[in-house]
Design a protein around this motif. Structure first.
Motif, mmCIF file in Angstrom:
data_model
loop_
_atom_site.group_PDB
_atom_site.id
_atom_site.type_symbol
_atom_site.label_atom_id
_atom_site.label_comp_id
_atom_site.label_asym_id
_atom_site.label_seq_id
_atom_site.Cartn_x
_atom_site.Cartn_y
_atom_site.Cartn_z
ATOM 1 N N VAL A 91 14.467 24.954 34.954
ATOM 2 C CA VAL A 91 13.149 25.394 35.401
ATOM 3 C C VAL A 91 12.246 24.184 35.656
ATOM 4 O O VAL A 91 11.607 24.075 36.711
ATOM 5 C CB VAL A 91 12.512 26.340 34.363
ATOM 6 C CG1 VAL A 91 11.065 26.620 34.708
ATOM 7 C CG2 VAL A 91 13.300 27.638 34.289
ATOM 8 N N ALA A 92 12.216 23.244 34.703
ATOM 9 C CA ALA A 92 11.370 22.058 34.868
ATOM 10 C C ALA A 92 11.788 21.287 36.114
ATOM 11 O O ALA A 92 10.952 20.892 36.934
ATOM 12 C CB ALA A 92 11.469 21.165 33.634
ATOM 13 N N SER A 93 13.093 21.119 36.286
ATOM 14 C CA SER A 93 13.581 20.317 37.394
ATOM 15 C C SER A 93 13.325 21.004 38.735
ATOM 16 O O SER A 93 12.853 20.380 39.684
ATOM 17 C CB SER A 93 15.058 20.024 37.139
ATOM 18 O OG SER A 93 15.763 20.005 38.323
ATOM 19 N N PRO A 106 9.360 28.643 45.414
ATOM 20 C CA PRO A 106 10.803 28.773 45.644
ATOM 21 C C PRO A 106 11.627 27.872 44.718
ATOM 22 O O PRO A 106 12.682 28.285 44.227
ATOM 23 C CB PRO A 106 10.962 28.353 47.109
ATOM 24 C CG PRO A 106 9.633 28.608 47.724
ATOM 25 C CD PRO A 106 8.618 28.352 46.649
ATOM 26 N N GLY A 107 11.137 26.650 44.461
ATOM 27 C CA GLY A 107 11.825 25.755 43.536
ATOM 28 C C GLY A 107 11.845 26.333 42.130
ATOM 29 O O GLY A 107 12.876 26.319 41.452
ATOM 30 N N LEU A 108 10.698 26.859 41.713
ATOM 31 C CA LEU A 108 10.621 27.493 40.392
ATOM 32 C C LEU A 108 11.593 28.671 40.330
ATOM 33 O O LEU A 108 12.295 28.871 39.339
ATOM 34 C CB LEU A 108 9.190 27.967 40.133
ATOM 35 C CG LEU A 108 8.946 28.722 38.843
ATOM 36 C CD1 LEU A 108 9.167 27.831 37.641
ATOM 37 C CD2 LEU A 108 7.539 29.307 38.798
ATOM 38 N N LYS A 163 16.512 31.325 38.349
ATOM 39 C CA LYS A 163 17.784 32.011 38.567
ATOM 40 C C LYS A 163 18.918 31.321 37.825
ATOM 41 O O LYS A 163 19.750 31.964 37.184
ATOM 42 C CB LYS A 163 18.106 32.065 40.070
ATOM 43 C CG LYS A 163 17.577 33.327 40.731
ATOM 44 C CD LYS A 163 18.108 33.470 42.131
ATOM 45 C CE LYS A 163 19.389 34.287 42.147
ATOM 46 N NZ LYS A 163 19.817 34.608 43.513
ATOM 47 N N ILE A 164 18.917 29.974 37.887
ATOM 48 C CA ILE A 164 19.943 29.238 37.137
ATOM 49 C C ILE A 164 19.727 29.459 35.641
ATOM 50 O O ILE A 164 20.676 29.712 34.885
ATOM 51 C CB ILE A 164 19.881 27.735 37.473
ATOM 52 C CG1 ILE A 164 20.181 27.533 38.950
ATOM 53 C CG2 ILE A 164 20.867 26.952 36.615
ATOM 54 C CD1 ILE A 164 19.983 26.118 39.430
ATOM 55 N N ALA A 203 18.639 41.245 37.997
ATOM 56 C CA ALA A 203 17.240 41.645 37.836
ATOM 57 C C ALA A 203 16.315 40.485 38.173
ATOM 58 O O ALA A 203 15.300 40.671 38.857
ATOM 59 C CB ALA A 203 16.994 42.112 36.404
ATOM 60 N N THR A 204 16.689 39.278 37.727
ATOM 61 C CA THR A 204 15.858 38.110 38.036
ATOM 62 C C THR A 204 15.758 37.924 39.547
ATOM 63 O O THR A 204 14.670 37.734 40.090
ATOM 64 C CB THR A 204 16.460 36.844 37.407
ATOM 65 O OG1 THR A 204 16.786 37.119 36.055
ATOM 66 C CG2 THR A 204 15.490 35.690 37.456
ATOM 67 N N GLY A 205 16.911 38.000 40.216
ATOM 68 C CA GLY A 205 16.915 37.846 41.659
ATOM 69 C C GLY A 205 16.035 38.875 42.343
ATOM 70 O O GLY A 205 15.256 38.563 43.233
#
Lengths: 257, 248
Positions: B127-129, B167-169, B174-175, B229-231
């Motif tokens: 998330v941070a990256s 989008p990056g977040l 998702k990962i 669900a996240t997606g």
């Protein structure tokens, strides 16, 4: 009901845009050296030239996005133009997460200004560029020409006396481009407009004055323009002849195999 | 949907084949139907432990994502912090969670806290990256436009850089959602009294292999559900994003 025919009347006394003794190096290359240049108040000034000569850099200097190494950039009295200019780039720069109407009101949103009548004015502007129906759509649903019309509405929404345009219509198809040029001429008339283009026809149609920027460091040279009504018609024989002459003059720089 | 059914049927078929080929030893590899029987016999037990693990994963996801997003923002707002913080983050990521798990259990106890910490730790980095990447790669054209509109630093951050970084977040989240179960289950293996990881160890020790497989199947289903669900939530919240969120 807002007045759709003139949602954005021209300013009373638009300033001149003047660069005096401006020098700039990018890396080791001198782009400008003691450049003196002025865009007359209240008319369209076009800058033509080969790629990489510094057309965009000139606009960025005027916009204050790139600081000059030396010299002054401002109006006829040398006062800075910040807050008096609007910027329209080659890319439409519509924010994909905002609706078309919200994009048009972006400036007010960024400055935290009250948006009570801004919404009404934005709608009037969208109507005048033919996008009233698409106000609540996301930009991704618009065609390239529509997107540039929305960008034009956003530029007008800023209601600044000076408008800078960096190849604003180069990404749309030729027919849409003619329409956009007419629209820009109608909507921006009376402002000090400085635009750069690599399309000689665009410079001929829209420019009250046109300069060719060439050399390193770059120097502007004025070129003669045909008379007639403005914006000039693309099929006017005098315009076509001037177009051919410009192409011949630019050929050594642009038509290298 | 049809593709998923085919994949599921294929996996079950392979599983049965493997069982038949390995000498039908149910105490090493039980066939699908024995696992199904174990699943229905122990449905209450599985549900109870699954709820524990799901709680750990979700809490870890929220906490890890919050810390990850905050770290990305801090490094963006205060650039000198980035070169100091990045090595720390990378080190935290390079250390195998297995290695830290006993420590976390020692410090935070056998309960919920150590598992949540483990899941949060795993989620933090993507998330941070992802968010930091998004924040540092705003289209320069947008920033030019904001500058000519006399926007201040905060207005530019709030109205342009933050939404442009979503989008990056989202891809980081998702990962994160995909790896979060790892943290929770490892935490449960090292020391716990509840959760699917605990149940699997326990069943394994008592040679209740079908129950162990049933717990594994529940865990896999939970992970897939979380991912989907996240997606779906991200797609709903970010309708203008296509490249990172479309796809499976």
């Amino acid at each position: 009901m807002p007045d759709v025919s003139a949602p954005c009347p021209p300013p009373a006394a638009p300033p001149e845009v003047r660069l005096s003794g401006v020098s700039l190096r990018l890396g080791r290359e001198p782009v400008f050296d003691s450049l003196d240049f002025a865009a007359a108040p209240g008319v369209f000034t076009g800058i033509l030239g080969p790629s990489g000569v510094g057309k965009t850099t000139l606009l960025r200097l005027v916009a204050g996005l790139t600081p000059a190494d030396a010299g002054t950039v401002g109006d006829a009295d040398g006062r800075p133009l910040a807050g008096r200019l609007a910027w329209m780039a080659q890319k439409d720069l519509l924010l994909p997460w905002l609706t078309v109407a919200e994009n048009v009101r972006l400036g007010a949103r960024l400055r935290g200004e009250a948006t009570a009548d801004a919404a009404e004015r934005a709608m009037a502007l969208l109507a005048s560029v033919g996008l009233a129906e698409r106000a609540d759509d996301l930009p991704e649903t618009l065609s390239g020409g529509m997107r540039q019309r929305a960008a034009l509405a956003r530029t007008l929404m800023e209601d600044r006396p000076v408008v800078l345009m960096d190849e604003p219509f180069s990404a749309v198809d030729p027919l849409a481009r003619l329409g956009l040029q007419n629209l820009a001429a109608r909507m921006l008339a009376g402002r000090t407009v400085l635009f750069v283009t690599h399309d000689p026809m665009e410079a001929l149609r829209l420019g009250h004055r046109v300069f060719v920027l060439a050399g390193a460091p770059a120097r502007p040279t004025p070129i003669g323009l045909p008379g007639g009504a403005w914006p000039r018609a693309a099929d006017d024989p005098a315009v076509l002849a001037a177009h051919a002459a410009i192409l011949r003059a630019l050929a050594p720089a642009e038509a290298a195999p | 949907m049809i593709r998923r059914l085919i994949i599921l049927t294929g996996l079950l078929g392979l599983w049965t084949l493997a069982w038949a080929a390995s000498g039908r030893m149910s105490f090493i590899l039980p066939p699908p139907w024995e696992v199904a029987v174990a699943f229905f016999d122990h449905a209450d037990l599985l549900a109870r432990h699954a709820a524990t693990t799901a709680g750990e994963i979700l809490l870890g996801l929220v906490i890890g994502a919050a810390f990850g997003a905050a770290a990305a923002l801090a490094m963006t707002l205060w650039r000198p912090a980035a070169p100091w913080l990045w090595p720390l983050f990378i080190a935290s990521q390079a250390l195998p969670v297995f290695a830290i798990a006993p420590l976390l259990v020692l410090w935070l106890g056998y309960g919920l806290a150590s598992k949540v910490a483990m899941a949060a730790l795993i989620i933090f980095f993507p998330v941070a990256s992802g968010f930091h990447d998004g924040l540092s790669r705003t289209d320069p054209g947008f920033l030019d436009l904001a500058a000519t509109m006399n926007a201040g630093r905060w207005a530019t951050l709030r109205h342009i850089r933050l939404p442009a970084a979503l989008p990056g977040l989202a891809s980081g989240l998702k990962i994160g959602a995909a790896v979060a179960p790892i943290g929770a289950v490892i935490g449960e293996w090292v020391g716990s009294s509840a959760g699917l990881g605990y149940l699997m160890l326990h069943a394994n020790a008592r040679l209740q292999i079908p129950l162990m497989f049933a717990a594994l199947a529940v865990l896999a289903a939970m992970a897939l559900l979380l991912h989907a669900a996240t997606g779906r939530i991200l797609r709903h919240c970010l309708p203008w994003v296509h490249d990172t969120l479309d796809g499976p």
